[in-house]
Design an enzyme around this catalytic site. Sequence first.
Site, PDB file in Angstrom:
ATOM      1  N   THR A  35       6.618   0.471 -11.631  1.00 30.61           N
ATOM      2  CA  THR A  35       7.042   0.040 -12.815  1.00 30.61           C
ATOM      3  C   THR A  35       7.541   1.660 -13.527  1.00 30.61           C
ATOM      4  OG1 THR A  35       6.215  -1.739 -13.086  1.00 30.61           O
ATOM      5  CG2 THR A  35       7.011  -0.901 -14.849  1.00 30.61           C
ATOM      6  N   THR A  50     -20.340  -9.329  -5.959  1.00 31.34           N
ATOM      7  CA  THR A  50     -20.706 -10.530  -7.191  1.00 31.34           C
ATOM      8  C   THR A  50     -18.924 -10.468  -7.761  1.00 31.34           C
ATOM      9  OG1 THR A  50     -21.095 -10.986  -9.490  1.00 31.34           O
ATOM     10  CG2 THR A  50     -21.114  -8.505  -8.765  1.00 31.34           C
ATOM     11  N   GLN A  51     -18.376 -11.796  -8.008  1.00 26.64           N
ATOM     12  CA  GLN A  51     -17.411 -12.283  -9.134  1.00 26.64           C
ATOM     13  C   GLN A  51     -17.447 -11.612  -9.861  1.00 26.64           C
ATOM     14  OE1 GLN A  51     -17.190 -16.529  -9.022  1.00 26.64           O
ATOM     15  NE2 GLN A  51     -17.145 -16.733  -6.757  1.00 26.64           N
ATOM     16  N   CYS A  52     -18.556 -11.740 -11.264  1.00 28.18           N
ATOM     17  CA  CYS A  52     -18.533 -11.092 -12.512  1.00 28.18           C
ATOM     18  C   CYS A  52     -17.891  -9.553 -12.150  1.00 28.18           C
ATOM     19  CB  CYS A  52     -19.906 -10.839 -12.908  1.00 28.18           C
ATOM     20  SG  CYS A  52     -21.062 -12.101 -12.616  1.00 28.18           S
ATOM     21  N   ASP A 101       6.811  -1.318  -4.066  1.00 31.91           N
ATOM     22  CA  ASP A 101       5.810  -2.296  -4.639  1.00 31.91           C
ATOM     23  C   ASP A 101       5.024  -2.248  -4.406  1.00 31.91           C
ATOM     24  OD1 ASP A 101       5.329  -4.519  -6.328  1.00 31.91           O
ATOM     25  OD2 ASP A 101       7.290  -4.928  -7.151  1.00 31.91           O
ATOM     26  N   SER A 102       4.289  -2.517  -6.021  1.00 38.44           N
ATOM     27  CA  SER A 102       2.709  -2.280  -4.794  1.00 38.44           C
ATOM     28  C   SER A 102       1.672  -3.234  -4.365  1.00 38.44           C
ATOM     29  CB  SER A 102       1.382  -1.613  -6.156  1.00 38.44           C
ATOM     30  OG  SER A 102       1.797  -2.645  -7.135  1.00 38.44           O
ATOM     31  N   SER A 103       3.093  -3.987  -4.980  1.00 36.52           N
ATOM     32  CA  SER A 103       2.281  -5.679  -4.079  1.00 36.52           C
ATOM     33  C   SER A 103       2.884  -5.855  -2.720  1.00 36.52           C
ATOM     34  CB  SER A 103       3.126  -6.550  -4.648  1.00 36.52           C
ATOM     35  OG  SER A 103       2.771  -7.426  -5.828  1.00 36.52           O
ATOM     36  N   ASP A 108      -0.377  -3.518  -9.510  1.00 35.66           N
ATOM     37  CA  ASP A 108      -1.141  -3.543  -9.381  1.00 35.66           C
ATOM     38  C   ASP A 108      -2.229  -3.952  -7.908  1.00 35.66           C
ATOM     39  OD1 ASP A 108       0.536  -5.938 -10.808  1.00 35.66           O
ATOM     40  OD2 ASP A 108       1.742  -6.841  -9.271  1.00 35.66           O
TER      41      ASP A 108
END
Length: 342
Positions: A15, A278-280, A59-61, A92
């Site tokens: 962007t 961890t998902q945290c 695009d960074s995706s 991203d």
Amino acid sequence: MKTSANILLIYTGGTIGMVKDFETGALKAFNFDELLQNIPELKLLEHHIDTVSFERPIDSSNMNPAYWVQMAEIIEEKYEEYDGFVVLHGSDTMSYSASALSFMFENLSKPVILTGSQLPIGDLRTDAKENLITSIQIAGLQKNGKPVITEVGLYFEYKLYRGNRTSKINAEHFQAFASPNYPPLVNSGVHLAVNDAYLWKPNQRRRMKLHKGLNDEIALVKIFPGINRSLLEHILSKEGLKGVILETYGSGNAPTLEWFVQLLKDTISRGVVIVNVTQCIGGSVAMGQYETSTQLKKIGVVSGKDITTEAAVAKMMYLLAKELSPKVFRTIFETSLRGEMS
């Protein structure tokens, strides 16, 4: 003391490199050969700035390890010519790229700062100019003739973070990134406040070395209530699979179901390494703290400690390319190489 620095600006896409065509309203790629004309504020900086762009900005995706190597090779080729590098990148996957570059560059002695923006550089309310100008200023910081920052950083919304400690946390706010387990390296206010105690200190006796080998035969599996056996078996049975990053609950907890533990054990016995993260957003894996993680520790799952998922992906690709034994892989993964874990 040297006050000016030679900075190379590398545009990969994203962007920040877009301007609005006011006739059509569409966004189009920015011509970085005309950088000073489009951002006259850069003329006020004391640094000499050169630019280079990907032949086809992405695009960074669409970011992948091949592009990481392309970025790294540009820096390697120009390493002796410039005092610092600023990489313009889509937000991203910026944390993944910052993490990857941090592992690829061993004994880095110059700043590599990734930045981007939430709004295009031609937008009236853009955050692009501040992010770009301050990133260049930080990349040019010197003390006693040497760069102040000697690592891969990520700058966004008034803060420079260690790149391999970051995660993108917001798709709309200007403060898009966070570093939950490590303080900012620099805070940008009226002055640039450098937190010297938190900076990475390179080994001055060794030359910079670039590691281009990355093995992407990995899987990222997020544990969720109700994850079923057939799905996990399908993922873990993939031909050529070398590593798995397991995103678990809390401090590294996972189901204690017999089939689940046995499936992981069988996968490890095939030589596939499994790392527990961890998902945290913040905090650390502490396997063995609860019964729900004790089994993982017993069967040989590697602790990711407080590493981010993004850094775990990059570190695993980097280490798998070294073809280490499982024991050596575990020892090195659980050791901080570039300040990516506490």
